[in-house]
Design a protein around this motif. Structure first.
Motif, PDB file in Angstrom:
ATOM      1  N   GLY A  43      13.710 -13.209 -12.587  1.00 43.22           N
ATOM      2  CA  GLY A  43      14.682 -13.148 -13.679  1.00 43.22           C
ATOM      3  C   GLY A  43      15.567 -14.377 -13.733  1.00 43.22           C
ATOM      4  O   GLY A  43      16.076 -14.735 -14.795  1.00 43.22           O
ATOM      5  N   ILE A  46      15.044 -17.035 -16.333  1.00 42.96           N
ATOM      6  CA  ILE A  46      15.644 -16.876 -17.665  1.00 42.96           C
ATOM      7  C   ILE A  46      17.090 -17.370 -17.622  1.00 42.96           C
ATOM      8  O   ILE A  46      17.447 -18.314 -18.312  1.00 42.96           O
ATOM      9  CB  ILE A  46      15.581 -15.404 -18.127  1.00 42.96           C
ATOM     10  CG1 ILE A  46      14.121 -14.935 -18.182  1.00 42.96           C
ATOM     11  CG2 ILE A  46      16.271 -15.226 -19.477  1.00 42.96           C
ATOM     12  CD1 ILE A  46      13.944 -13.451 -18.373  1.00 42.96           C
ATOM     13  N   LYS A  49      22.305 -14.069 -15.533  1.00 52.63           N
ATOM     14  CA  LYS A  49      22.549 -12.677 -15.896  1.00 52.63           C
ATOM     15  C   LYS A  49      21.290 -11.836 -15.684  1.00 52.63           C
ATOM     16  O   LYS A  49      21.333 -10.786 -15.056  1.00 52.63           O
ATOM     17  CB  LYS A  49      23.011 -12.583 -17.345  1.00 52.63           C
ATOM     18  CG  LYS A  49      23.318 -11.185 -17.787  1.00 52.63           C
ATOM     19  CD  LYS A  49      23.810 -11.149 -19.221  1.00 52.63           C
ATOM     20  CE  LYS A  49      24.110  -9.726 -19.642  1.00 52.63           C
ATOM     21  NZ  LYS A  49      24.612  -9.643 -21.008  1.00 52.63           N
ATOM     22  N   TRP A  50      20.160 -12.295 -16.204  1.00 46.04           N
ATOM     23  CA  TRP A  50      18.900 -11.569 -16.042  1.00 46.04           C
ATOM     24  C   TRP A  50      18.423 -11.618 -14.602  1.00 46.04           C
ATOM     25  O   TRP A  50      17.849 -10.658 -14.091  1.00 46.04           O
ATOM     26  CB  TRP A  50      17.827 -12.115 -16.985  1.00 46.04           C
ATOM     27  CG  TRP A  50      18.035 -11.649 -18.383  1.00 46.04           C
ATOM     28  CD1 TRP A  50      18.522 -12.383 -19.427  1.00 46.04           C
ATOM     29  CD2 TRP A  50      17.807 -10.332 -18.888  1.00 46.04           C
ATOM     30  NE1 TRP A  50      18.596 -11.608 -20.553  1.00 46.04           N
ATOM     31  CE2 TRP A  50      18.161 -10.339 -20.253  1.00 46.04           C
ATOM     32  CE3 TRP A  50      17.343  -9.146 -18.334  1.00 46.04           C
ATOM     33  CZ2 TRP A  50      18.064  -9.208 -21.048  1.00 46.04           C
ATOM     34  CZ3 TRP A  50      17.243  -8.025 -19.129  1.00 46.04           C
ATOM     35  CH2 TRP A  50      17.604  -8.063 -20.469  1.00 46.04           C
ATOM     36  N   PHE A  53      20.411  -9.032 -12.720  1.00 43.56           N
ATOM     37  CA  PHE A  53      19.987  -7.695 -13.140  1.00 43.56           C
ATOM     38  C   PHE A  53      18.687  -7.293 -12.452  1.00 43.56           C
ATOM     39  O   PHE A  53      18.611  -6.228 -11.834  1.00 43.56           O
ATOM     40  CB  PHE A  53      19.824  -7.642 -14.666  1.00 43.56           C
ATOM     41  CG  PHE A  53      19.269  -6.337 -15.156  1.00 43.56           C
ATOM     42  CD1 PHE A  53      20.077  -5.217 -15.242  1.00 43.56           C
ATOM     43  CD2 PHE A  53      17.935  -6.240 -15.514  1.00 43.56           C
ATOM     44  CE1 PHE A  53      19.565  -4.007 -15.679  1.00 43.56           C
ATOM     45  CE2 PHE A  53      17.408  -5.033 -15.954  1.00 43.56           C
ATOM     46  CZ  PHE A  53      18.226  -3.911 -16.036  1.00 43.56           C
ATOM     47  N   PHE A  54      17.663  -8.123 -12.560  1.00 45.39           N
ATOM     48  CA  PHE A  54      16.365  -7.773 -11.974  1.00 45.39           C
ATOM     49  C   PHE A  54      16.399  -7.779 -10.450  1.00 45.39           C
ATOM     50  O   PHE A  54      15.813  -6.910  -9.802  1.00 45.39           O
ATOM     51  CB  PHE A  54      15.252  -8.693 -12.493  1.00 45.39           C
ATOM     52  CG  PHE A  54      14.825  -8.342 -13.882  1.00 45.39           C
ATOM     53  CD1 PHE A  54      14.178  -7.150 -14.140  1.00 45.39           C
ATOM     54  CD2 PHE A  54      15.089  -9.193 -14.939  1.00 45.39           C
ATOM     55  CE1 PHE A  54      13.784  -6.800 -15.418  1.00 45.39           C
ATOM     56  CE2 PHE A  54      14.706  -8.860 -16.224  1.00 45.39           C
ATOM     57  CZ  PHE A  54      14.056  -7.661 -16.465  1.00 45.39           C
ATOM     58  N   GLU A 103      26.559 -11.937 -11.555  1.00 43.46           N
ATOM     59  CA  GLU A 103      25.979 -12.751 -12.628  1.00 43.46           C
ATOM     60  C   GLU A 103      26.359 -14.227 -12.528  1.00 43.46           C
ATOM     61  O   GLU A 103      25.776 -15.060 -13.210  1.00 43.46           O
ATOM     62  CB  GLU A 103      26.406 -12.203 -13.992  1.00 43.46           C
ATOM     63  CG  GLU A 103      25.814 -10.850 -14.297  1.00 43.46           C
ATOM     64  CD  GLU A 103      26.252 -10.303 -15.642  1.00 43.46           C
ATOM     65  OE1 GLU A 103      26.996 -10.996 -16.379  1.00 43.46           O
ATOM     66  OE2 GLU A 103      25.853  -9.180 -15.960  1.00 43.46           O
TER      67      GLU A 103
END
Length: 116
Positions: A43, A46, A49-50, A53-54, A103
């Motif tokens: 993630g 990307i 943040k992603w 999350f992942f 993040e």
């Protein structure tokens, strides 16, 4: 406190190893699957943040327990193994100081900044 947390994570890692030992599988499965949760780091390709999350989804012990218990009660060995691996891997990572991510970036974790 740092030593206490590391001992606690070691105990959880050993619990995961013991739970895997109760399965009728070769240890090659444990070794081969152990680092699969690190795919959550993809993630970060990307953005932060992603990535956070992942990473956090793949390293969340509560989710690992839910997956493992669901597999146990539904007699689905694949889910049970997935939960055990997620739990053991997350404990291993935290033993090394890699906590759940903020993040802000990969090195910012709930255990403190990596490298400090």
């Amino acid at each position: 406190m740092k030593t206490t947390l590391k001992l606690e994570e070691l105990a959880m890692l050993l619990l995961g190893i013991w739970l895997f030992s109760l399965q009728d599988l070769s240890w090659w499965w444990f070794i081969g699957l152990f680092f699969v949760p690190d795919l959550g780091m993809l993630g970060y390709l990307i953005n932060n943040k992603w990535g956070a999350f992942f990473y956090n989804i793949f390293h969340h012990k509560g989710l690992a327990i839910v997956i493992g218990l669901t597999g146990y009660y539904l007699k689905l060995q694949e889910l049970e193994i997935a939960g055990i691996i997620l739990f053991a891997h997350s404990s291993f990572d935290r033993l090394l100081g890699y906590g759940l991510k903020f993040e802000k970036g990969f090195k910012f974790t709930h255990l403190g900044e990596i490298g400090k």
